[in-house]
Design an enzyme around this catalytic site. Structure first.
Site, PDB file in Angstrom:
ATOM      1  N   LYS A  84      -6.657  33.997  16.716  1.00 38.99           N
ATOM      2  CA  LYS A  84      -7.539  32.836  16.820  1.00 38.99           C
ATOM      3  C   LYS A  84      -7.005  31.719  15.910  1.00 38.99           C
ATOM      4  CE  LYS A  84     -11.693  35.543  17.906  1.00 38.99           C
ATOM      5  NZ  LYS A  84     -13.024  35.974  17.395  1.00 38.99           N
ATOM      6  N   TYR A  90     -15.426  33.318  27.071  1.00 39.00           N
ATOM      7  CA  TYR A  90     -16.578  33.896  26.369  1.00 39.00           C
ATOM      8  C   TYR A  90     -17.859  33.762  27.189  1.00 39.00           C
ATOM      9  CZ  TYR A  90     -14.143  34.716  21.895  1.00 39.00           C
ATOM     10  OH  TYR A  90     -13.327  35.198  20.896  1.00 39.00           O
ATOM     11  N   PHE A 117     -24.838  31.658  18.335  1.00 33.20           N
ATOM     12  CA  PHE A 117     -23.578  31.255  17.704  1.00 33.20           C
ATOM     13  C   PHE A 117     -22.554  30.707  18.699  1.00 33.20           C
ATOM     14  CE2 PHE A 117     -23.286  35.874  18.530  1.00 33.20           C
ATOM     15  CZ  PHE A 117     -22.130  35.942  19.281  1.00 33.20           C
ATOM     16  N   ASN A 141     -12.954  35.602  12.197  1.00 32.21           N
ATOM     17  CA  ASN A 141     -12.454  36.988  12.142  1.00 32.21           C
ATOM     18  C   ASN A 141     -11.061  37.184  12.742  1.00 32.21           C
ATOM     19  OD1 ASN A 141     -13.224  36.736  14.775  1.00 32.21           O
ATOM     20  ND2 ASN A 141     -14.605  38.508  14.797  1.00 32.21           N
ATOM     21  N   HIS A 165      -8.834  38.202  18.529  1.00 35.44           N
ATOM     22  CA  HIS A 165      -9.623  38.640  19.685  1.00 35.44           C
ATOM     23  C   HIS A 165      -8.890  39.779  20.368  1.00 35.44           C
ATOM     24  CE1 HIS A 165     -11.714  38.662  23.528  1.00 35.44           C
ATOM     25  NE2 HIS A 165     -10.516  38.683  24.095  1.00 35.44           N
ATOM     26  N   GLU A 192      -9.044  38.669  31.577  1.00 31.67           N
ATOM     27  CA  GLU A 192      -8.523  37.772  30.537  1.00 31.67           C
ATOM     28  C   GLU A 192      -7.030  37.512  30.726  1.00 31.67           C
ATOM     29  OE1 GLU A 192      -9.924  39.443  26.803  1.00 31.67           O
ATOM     30  OE2 GLU A 192     -12.004  39.186  27.426  1.00 31.67           O
TER      31      GLU A 192
END
Ligand code: IDP
Ligand code: MG
Length: 142
Positions: free
Chosen positions: A3, A43, A51, A106, A109, A120
């Site tokens: 990310k 997503y 969020f 974080n 992914h 994906e």
């Protein structure tokens, strides 16, 4: 995928190295600056979460580095290597457990099912992946 925080913190090489050393084969990779729409598709299942807007802003804060790794149980083992979503509970030795503190930053992914991985891969690599053989395959697989 590394990310934007993973890319910014210089962890692309570290992430690739961990997957390579484990025995996985890299079959596609690229830097990308995805559009808002592309990230909302990626997503899509989280659209209703509180969020979600912050997640999209975070994911657009810089380039991401996308990778496809192939190998035995790649999704399950890959997720184990990433660690729990919230770094508070990510085990040391996992990518998130070694490099992250906050769930909203974080580092990486990873697809959570084979079905989602296939979706994906199509979304991020419409050009396809590359097929080739590792000469050491017989040393990784029995
Ligand atoms: P995953 O990345 O481990 O598959 P998901 O539940 O699919 O976790 O959530 C996608 C991403 O959304 C997470 O990696 C994280 O960046 C972000 N996220 C998940 N839960 C929260 C939260 O409670 N607050 C802020 N961001 C979150
Ligand atoms: Mg997920």
């Amino acid at each position: 995928m590394a990310k934007p925080d993973g890319v910014d913190r210089g962890l692309i090489g570290e992430i690739i190295t961990r997957f390579e050393k484990r025995g996985f084969k890299l079959i596609a990779a690229k830097l990308a600056l995805p559009t808002k729409q592309h990230l909302e598709d990626h997503y899509g299942d989280l659209k209703e979460k509180p969020f979600f807007p912050g997640l999209i802003t975070y994911m657009q804060s810089g380039p991401v580095f996308c990778m496809v790794f192939e190998g035995l149980d790649a999704v399950k083992t890959g997720r184990a290597m990433l660690g729990a979503t919230n770094p508070l509970t990510s085990q040391p030795g996992t990518i998130r457990g070694d490099y992250a503190l906050a769930v909203g930053r974080n580092i990486c992914h990873g697809s959570d099912s084979v079905e989602n991985a296939e979706k994906e891969i199509k979304l991020w690599f419409p050009e396809g992946t590359l097929q080739y053989k590792l000469t050491q395959a017989s040393m990784i697989y029995e």
